[in-house]
Design an enzyme around this catalytic site. Structure first.
Site, short mmCIF file in Angstrom:
data_model
loop_
_atom_site.label_atom_id
_atom_site.label_comp_id
_atom_site.label_asym_id
_atom_site.label_seq_id
_atom_site.Cartn_x
_atom_site.Cartn_y
_atom_site.Cartn_z
N ASP A 1 -14.14 4.19 9.10
CA ASP A 1 -14.51 3.98 7.70
C ASP A 1 -14.95 2.52 7.51
OD1 ASP A 1 -14.97 4.74 5.11
OD2 ASP A 1 -12.89 4.54 4.45
N LYS B 1 0.85 -1.18 0.00
CA LYS B 1 0.00 0.00 0.00
C LYS B 1 0.89 1.23 0.00
CE LYS B 1 -3.77 2.30 2.44
NZ LYS B 1 -4.68 2.28 3.61
#
Length: 509
Positions: free
Chosen positions: A386, A286
């Protein structure tokens, strides 16, 4: 005599035969290697031509240029302007100059190569003492060494004008002479520095040790962030930093091979990569791209965001939370090395196959409660902020995995909380910058609504999936409505409370 524990690989010293010593990888030219790696990671024809011209000029010397210019002048004037004997003499003189400069250049290049190849590659520490080793291919020999009995002091030699402590040297003295000098920048990780510190304390108890020695070897309170900061801002800005990685790119000094892209986000790209040091294990890289041509405070904020996710993931240990394997900074970018989860996001599954059955949603909801119960039960609690179908991956074995902790927050964090997350899944308190564990429960209720109906929930209101799909039971409808209650006092207080209602629903059939 106590044994010094070490770990293998890049993160610590390597244990050798007998268990009484450790070896630490030593890279005296780590800074130069990183500089070259940064500039030649992405090649171009212009860069290759420039490099070849520079090498030819270095080897052949300026004598070649003298000869070229002289030959051009003679060709223009004509050889008849001077006698044949004088022409031959001048040509011989120029050829002699070329030979001299070529020999000097080749000799200098050879000496530089010998100097590089003779540099140590490992630092060996045992009960006998400290010594440098050089292992290059089939060749192996010992360098500078000193036994613990002869170590009178261990001092820190600071380089003038250098702000970074990495440019300092650790000096093992015999009397007033430095017998072994260790460059701190040549030791790759804080684990290796800590191993060296433990060795000094264990095997040199009688030596005089400068106060700054152990301080330079032991990690600060948050050593990972300190090292990332130094790496991120040490390299000069480069235009190539803005380009995505190509398939076949190699990162972290040969540890990871990029195989392709998985997705693109606002801060960077997620790549599928192969770990070349772990049996070709697949991992996810990532990426965080740190902005270059911006105010320094903007760069600091970007680095803090990267460090925050790495720090939180390091503390998590749950089979349904994505695992962080390591993290590093390279070429103005930060990388989290995450486990690769083979599966599909819940959003992708609904988008492809439509809403799920109520029984399937009940099973998934219980797994969500397990994840949130773990996160909120930590001290301090971790808020995901989230928790949506995009960040829940259904693996091939049927288990859920929570990913993307980019905006996660610990409840004791002193950082200012901004409004983050997808609006349809945000409760009002999170809009006000005051999230609580109940905020994740609201997002979970919104996720259940999406799984049952195939539509995003209405923002800032209690959602009733039965209004869109009559087949949904009254009990499930009430659970989703309570989970998405706008008023905190009406919402589930904890994931455990929500889980209890789901289990009752499951038992009722």
């Amino acid at each position: 005599m106590s044994q010094i524990p070490t770990r293998s690989g890049q993160d610590a010293g390597r244990q050798v035969a007998g268990g009484s010593a450790c070896e630490i990888a030593y890279r005296p030219y780590a800074g130069a290697q990183r500089w070259l790696s940064d500039r030649f990671r992405q090649t171009s024809h212009l860069k290759t031509v420039f490099t070849m011209v520079a090498l030819v000029f270095f080897v052949c010397g300026v004598g070649a240029l003298v000869y070229v210019f002289a030959s051009a002048i003679w060709s223009a004037l004509g050889a008849q302007a001077i006698s044949a004997a004088e022409y031959a003499a001048r040509k011989a003189a120029n050829e002699f100059i070329i030979a001299c400069f070529s020999l000097l250049g080749t000799g200098a290049l050879g000496l530089a190569a010998v100097g590089y190849l003779s540099q140590p590659t490992h630092l060996r520490i045992s009960g006998k003492g400290v010594e440098f080793l050089c292992r290059r291919g089939p060749f192996s020999f010992r360098g500078a060494a000193i036994s613990w009995e002869k170590v009178s002091a261990v001092t820190l030699q600071r380089r003038l004008g250098e702000a970074s402590s990495l440019e300092n040297y650790l000096c093992f003295k015999e009397g007033s002479k430095d017998r072994v000098k260790v460059k701190l920048a040549a030791i790759g990780s804080m684990d290796e520095k800590s191993a060296l510190s433990r060795c000094i304390e264990t095997w040199a108890p009688e030596a005089v040790i400068d106060a700054g020695v152990l301080e330079s070897l032991l990690p600060p309170v948050d050593h990972a962030y300190t090292e990332l900061w130094l790496q991120a801002f040490s390299a000069p800005p480069r235009h190539e930093s803005l380009r995505p990685l190509m398939e076949g790119s190699v990162l972290a000094q040969g540890k990871y091979l990029v195989e392709g892209r998985l997705g693109v986000g606002g801060q960077g790209t997620a790549y599928l990569a192969k770990s070349l040091q772990s049996g070709s294990q697949l991992v996810v890289l990532k990426e965080f791209i740190f902005p270059v041509y911006v105010d320094i405070d903007v760069r600091r904020q970007a680095l803090r965001s990267f460090e925050n996710e790495a720090r939180i993931l390091q503390q998590l240990d749950h089979r349904q939370v994505v695992s962080l394997l390591e993290f590093f900074v390279e070429d103005q970018r930060g990388y989290l090395v995450l486990e690769y989860i083979q599966g599909v996001t819940l959003k992708g599954k609904v988008d492809e196959h439509g809403p799920l059955s109520e029984s399937s949603v009940k099973t998934l909801a219980l797994q969500m409660c397990s994840i949130l119960g773990y996160l909120h039960g930590l001290t301090p609690a971790v808020l995901h902020r989230d928790f949506t179908p995009d960040n829940l991956i259904l693996s091939t074995d049927g288990s859920l995995k929570l990913v993307d902790f980019n905006v996660a927050l610990q409840t004791d964090s002193k950082a200012a909380t901004s409004v983050v997350g997808k609006h349809s899944y945000l409760p009002p308190e999170q809009f006000r910058g005051l999230p609580t564990p109940q905020s994740d429960i609201y997002a979970m209720g919104g996720s259940l609504f999406f799984l049952l109906t195939g539509q995003d929930p209405e923002p800032i209101c209690a959602n009733h999936p039965s209004f869109l799909k009559e087949a949904i039971s009254e009990r499930m409808n009430a659970i989703v409505a309570r989970a998405t209650a706008v008023d905190l006092s009406s919402r589930y207080k904890s994931a455990r409370e929500l889980e209890a209602d789901l289990r009752e629903l499951a038992e009722d059939g």
